[in-house]
Design a protein around this motif. Sequence first.
Motif, PDB file in Angstrom:
ATOM      1  N   THR A  38       0.823  -1.212   0.000  1.00 22.07           N
ATOM      2  CA  THR A  38       0.000   0.000   0.000  1.00 22.07           C
ATOM      3  C   THR A  38       0.856   1.260   0.000  1.00 22.07           C
ATOM      4  O   THR A  38       0.351   2.362  -0.148  1.00 22.07           O
ATOM      5  CB  THR A  38      -0.906   0.023   1.239  1.00 22.07           C
ATOM      6  N   HIS A  39       2.143   1.094   0.201  1.00 22.49           N
ATOM      7  CA  HIS A  39       3.087   2.211   0.162  1.00 22.49           C
ATOM      8  C   HIS A  39       4.492   1.647  -0.073  1.00 22.49           C
ATOM      9  O   HIS A  39       4.678   0.422  -0.076  1.00 22.49           O
ATOM     10  CB  HIS A  39       3.032   3.051   1.455  1.00 22.49           C
ATOM     11  N   THR A  40       5.461   2.526  -0.326  1.00 25.26           N
ATOM     12  CA  THR A  40       6.828   2.049  -0.559  1.00 25.26           C
ATOM     13  C   THR A  40       7.593   1.886   0.755  1.00 25.26           C
ATOM     14  O   THR A  40       8.742   1.444   0.748  1.00 25.26           O
ATOM     15  CB  THR A  40       7.600   3.001  -1.501  1.00 25.26           C
ATOM     16  N   SER A  41       6.945   2.196   1.881  1.00 23.99           N
ATOM     17  CA  SER A  41       7.645   2.107   3.172  1.00 23.99           C
ATOM     18  C   SER A  41       8.198   0.716   3.516  1.00 23.99           C
ATOM     19  O   SER A  41       9.221   0.624   4.203  1.00 23.99           O
ATOM     20  CB  SER A  41       6.741   2.620   4.292  1.00 23.99           C
ATOM     21  N   PRO A  42       7.572  -0.406   3.067  1.00 24.20           N
ATOM     22  CA  PRO A  42       8.200  -1.706   3.361  1.00 24.20           C
ATOM     23  C   PRO A  42       9.629  -1.804   2.836  1.00 24.20           C
ATOM     24  O   PRO A  42      10.422  -2.601   3.358  1.00 24.20           O
ATOM     25  CB  PRO A  42       7.266  -2.727   2.697  1.00 24.20           C
ATOM     26  N   TYR A 101      -0.490   0.200  -4.277  1.00 25.39           N
ATOM     27  CA  TYR A 101      -1.886  -0.118  -4.607  1.00 25.39           C
ATOM     28  C   TYR A 101      -2.824   0.150  -3.433  1.00 25.39           C
ATOM     29  O   TYR A 101      -2.538  -0.237  -2.302  1.00 25.39           O
ATOM     30  CB  TYR A 101      -1.993  -1.599  -4.983  1.00 25.39           C
ATOM     31  N   ARG A 102      -3.935   0.815  -3.739  1.00 23.74           N
ATOM     32  CA  ARG A 102      -4.982   0.954  -2.730  1.00 23.74           C
ATOM     33  C   ARG A 102      -6.334   0.920  -3.441  1.00 23.74           C
ATOM     34  O   ARG A 102      -6.457   1.432  -4.560  1.00 23.74           O
ATOM     35  CB  ARG A 102      -4.847   2.283  -1.966  1.00 23.74           C
ATOM     36  N   SER A 103      -7.307   0.332  -2.782  1.00 27.50           N
ATOM     37  CA  SER A 103      -8.628   0.199  -3.383  1.00 27.50           C
ATOM     38  C   SER A 103      -9.359   1.534  -3.312  1.00 27.50           C
ATOM     39  O   SER A 103     -10.137   1.790  -2.402  1.00 27.50           O
ATOM     40  CB  SER A 103      -9.404  -0.881  -2.629  1.00 27.50           C
ATOM     41  N   HIS A 107       2.062   5.765  -7.855  1.00 27.78           N
ATOM     42  CA  HIS A 107       3.508   5.650  -7.657  1.00 27.78           C
ATOM     43  C   HIS A 107       3.980   6.504  -6.490  1.00 27.78           C
ATOM     44  O   HIS A 107       3.509   7.625  -6.312  1.00 27.78           O
ATOM     45  CB  HIS A 107       4.257   6.089  -8.921  1.00 27.78           C
ATOM     46  N   GLN A 108       4.895   5.935  -5.719  1.00 26.10           N
ATOM     47  CA  GLN A 108       5.511   6.701  -4.634  1.00 26.10           C
ATOM     48  C   GLN A 108       7.023   6.611  -4.764  1.00 26.10           C
ATOM     49  O   GLN A 108       7.555   5.726  -5.425  1.00 26.10           O
ATOM     50  CB  GLN A 108       5.133   6.102  -3.263  1.00 26.10           C
ATOM     51  N   VAL A 109       7.674   7.537  -4.112  1.00 21.49           N
ATOM     52  CA  VAL A 109       9.109   7.368  -3.907  1.00 21.49           C
ATOM     53  C   VAL A 109       9.351   7.526  -2.412  1.00 21.49           C
ATOM     54  O   VAL A 109       8.889   8.462  -1.774  1.00 21.49           O
ATOM     55  CB  VAL A 109       9.961   8.344  -4.746  1.00 21.49           C
ATOM     56  N   GLU A 110      10.013   6.514  -1.870  1.00 15.56           N
ATOM     57  CA  GLU A 110      10.340   6.508  -0.452  1.00 15.56           C
ATOM     58  C   GLU A 110      11.766   7.025  -0.309  1.00 15.56           C
ATOM     59  O   GLU A 110      12.606   6.801  -1.178  1.00 15.56           O
ATOM     60  CB  GLU A 110      10.276   5.051   0.049  1.00 15.56           C
ATOM     61  N   GLY A 111      12.025   7.714   0.769  1.00 16.68           N
ATOM     62  CA  GLY A 111      13.402   8.114   1.062  1.00 16.68           C
ATOM     63  C   GLY A 111      13.749   7.635   2.459  1.00 16.68           C
ATOM     64  O   GLY A 111      12.896   7.645   3.356  1.00 16.68           O
ATOM     65  N   PRO A 150       2.491   5.836  12.043  1.00 14.96           N
ATOM     66  CA  PRO A 150       2.938   4.882  13.069  1.00 14.96           C
ATOM     67  C   PRO A 150       4.442   4.632  13.003  1.00 14.96           C
ATOM     68  O   PRO A 150       5.054   4.292  14.013  1.00 14.96           O
ATOM     69  CB  PRO A 150       2.167   3.606  12.724  1.00 14.96           C
ATOM     70  N   PHE A 151       5.040   4.808  11.814  1.00 17.65           N
ATOM     71  CA  PHE A 151       6.455   4.433  11.636  1.00 17.65           C
ATOM     72  C   PHE A 151       7.416   5.599  11.762  1.00 17.65           C
ATOM     73  O   PHE A 151       8.619   5.433  11.580  1.00 17.65           O
ATOM     74  CB  PHE A 151       6.649   3.717  10.290  1.00 17.65           C
ATOM     75  N   THR A 152       6.897   6.801  12.035  1.00 17.34           N
ATOM     76  CA  THR A 152       7.800   7.936  12.275  1.00 17.34           C
ATOM     77  C   THR A 152       7.397   8.626  13.571  1.00 17.34           C
ATOM     78  O   THR A 152       6.227   8.654  13.947  1.00 17.34           O
ATOM     79  CB  THR A 152       7.763   8.949  11.108  1.00 17.34           C
ATOM     80  N   ALA A 210      12.703   9.515   7.292  1.00 22.93           N
ATOM     81  CA  ALA A 210      12.103   8.869   6.123  1.00 22.93           C
ATOM     82  C   ALA A 210      11.059   9.801   5.548  1.00 22.93           C
ATOM     83  O   ALA A 210      10.514  10.658   6.256  1.00 22.93           O
ATOM     84  CB  ALA A 210      11.460   7.540   6.515  1.00 22.93           C
ATOM     85  N   PHE A 211      10.819   9.660   4.264  1.00 22.85           N
ATOM     86  CA  PHE A 211       9.738  10.434   3.648  1.00 22.85           C
ATOM     87  C   PHE A 211       9.118   9.610   2.535  1.00 22.85           C
ATOM     88  O   PHE A 211       9.746   8.669   2.015  1.00 22.85           O
ATOM     89  CB  PHE A 211      10.241  11.788   3.107  1.00 22.85           C
ATOM     90  N   GLY A 212       7.867   9.951   2.208  1.00 25.90           N
ATOM     91  CA  GLY A 212       7.186   9.275   1.111  1.00 25.90           C
ATOM     92  C   GLY A 212       6.441  10.312   0.280  1.00 25.90           C
ATOM     93  O   GLY A 212       5.669  11.101   0.820  1.00 25.90           O
ATOM     94  N   ILE A 213       6.717  10.320  -1.032  1.00 24.59           N
ATOM     95  CA  ILE A 213       6.104  11.325  -1.914  1.00 24.59           C
ATOM     96  C   ILE A 213       5.317  10.616  -3.011  1.00 24.59           C
ATOM     97  O   ILE A 213       5.740   9.574  -3.510  1.00 24.59           O
ATOM     98  CB  ILE A 213       7.173  12.203  -2.605  1.00 24.59           C
TER      99      ILE A 213
HETATM  100  N1  PHE Z   1       4.066   5.660   3.729  1.00 20.32           N
HETATM  101  C1  PHE Z   1       3.379   6.904   3.980  1.00 20.32           C
HETATM  102  C2  PHE Z   1       2.134   6.943   3.090  1.00 20.32           C
HETATM  103  O1  PHE Z   1       2.044   6.203   2.145  1.00 20.32           O
HETATM  104  C3  PHE Z   1       4.257   8.089   3.668  1.00 20.32           C
HETATM  105  C4  PHE Z   1       5.421   8.197   4.582  1.00 20.32           C
HETATM  106  C5  PHE Z   1       6.629   7.619   4.259  1.00 20.32           C
HETATM  107  C6  PHE Z   1       5.339   8.890   5.774  1.00 20.32           C
HETATM  108  C7  PHE Z   1       7.724   7.733   5.106  1.00 20.32           C
HETATM  109  C8  PHE Z   1       6.397   9.018   6.618  1.00 20.32           C
HETATM  110  C9  PHE Z   1       7.606   8.436   6.285  1.00 20.32           C
HETATM  111  O2  PHE Z   1       1.237   7.716   3.319  1.00 20.32           O
END
Ligand code: PHE
Length: 346
Positions: free
Chosen positions: A168-172, A194-196, A207-211, A250-252, A310-313
């Motif tokens: 559901t996100h690139t965080s994994p 992917y999200r419904s 599409h996301q990019v995780e940092g 939850p992860f930051t 971390a960041f997600g865009i």
């Molecule tokens: N994974 C989060 C999302 O999809 C974005 C995110 C990534 C937030 C990394 C914090 C740190 O919404």
Amino acid sequence: LETDARTRIAAAETLADLESLRVEFLGKQGSVSALLKTLGGMSAEERQSEGPKIHALRAGVSDALSGRKAALEARALEAQLASETLDLTLPAPEAPRGSVHPVSQVMDELAEIFADLGFAVATGPEIEDDWHNFTALNMSETHPARAMHDTFYFPDVDAEGRRMLLRTHTSPVQIRSMVAQGAPIRIIAPGRVYRSDSDATHTPMFHQVEGLVIDKGIHLGHLKWTLETFLKAFFERDDIVLRLRPSYFPFTEPSVEVDVGWQDVNGRRVLGGDGDAPGHGWMELLGSGMVNARVLEFAGLDPAEWQGFAFGIGVDRLAMLKYGMDDLRAFFDGDQRWLAHYGFSP
Ligand code: PHE
């Protein structure tokens, strides 16, 4: 007779003409054949003197016929070759060509900008397990944040009893990188998620990019500098202003929502400038924060030693902003006219 025959044979212009001459001279009723037949009624002496002459005549006419035949055939072949010649200097018709998709284009730009900042590109599977996508990111089975992800689950567990899903996100990829390489880490992870969910601003696949940066002594200032430097390079503007708002993931911990200032330019919202100035505003752009100590522990790192951000865009969102596109769904229609309209032509 022989001179006459040779002249007429040499003058024959077609194979058909030549054939009728052959019949005329050498055919059953032909004049040379008739001469040959006279040999039968001759005396032995006559036959001895006339025979060789008549045979020589026949051979001469036959030679003339085959010589002319070869010449006419050669001429026909030459004509055919000349008419079938390929002109290799003619320009070939142009084959249809595609163009780079805006999403691919943006992901390439991202990789390039972050490479300059020392980030490597990491990847992870789109078919992910529950542990990497949720649990290790501090979302237990019963965590309410799971419900917000509109997850596509697979109906059955896999061979090892894991519950599988479309990430559901690139965080994994954060977890996978930490587990695989330990610290320090400096990566971006672009890819499909992917999200419904589906409307003008949401597609079930996007599409996301995780940092992710893990090192010693990392703090929020590093996060802000990195994002600011990246956004200035990406939007090719020096006046990009960020606003960091407290948020929750939850992860930051702490979690920060990052907004970018925009200004009105001829009725269009253009990024850049202080969002608090009159006529300006803020646009929510990405989620980020300091990596939660619990996540470091899940991934096997000691939070007393390592810190990180971390960041997600949303990549599609970035593309829309950069290229002035307004309907996310058009991204995945594959309509070349739409691509060409925004300058994505071959
Ligand atoms: N994974 C989060 C999302 O999809 C974005 C995110 C990534 C937030 C990394 C914090 C740190 O919404």
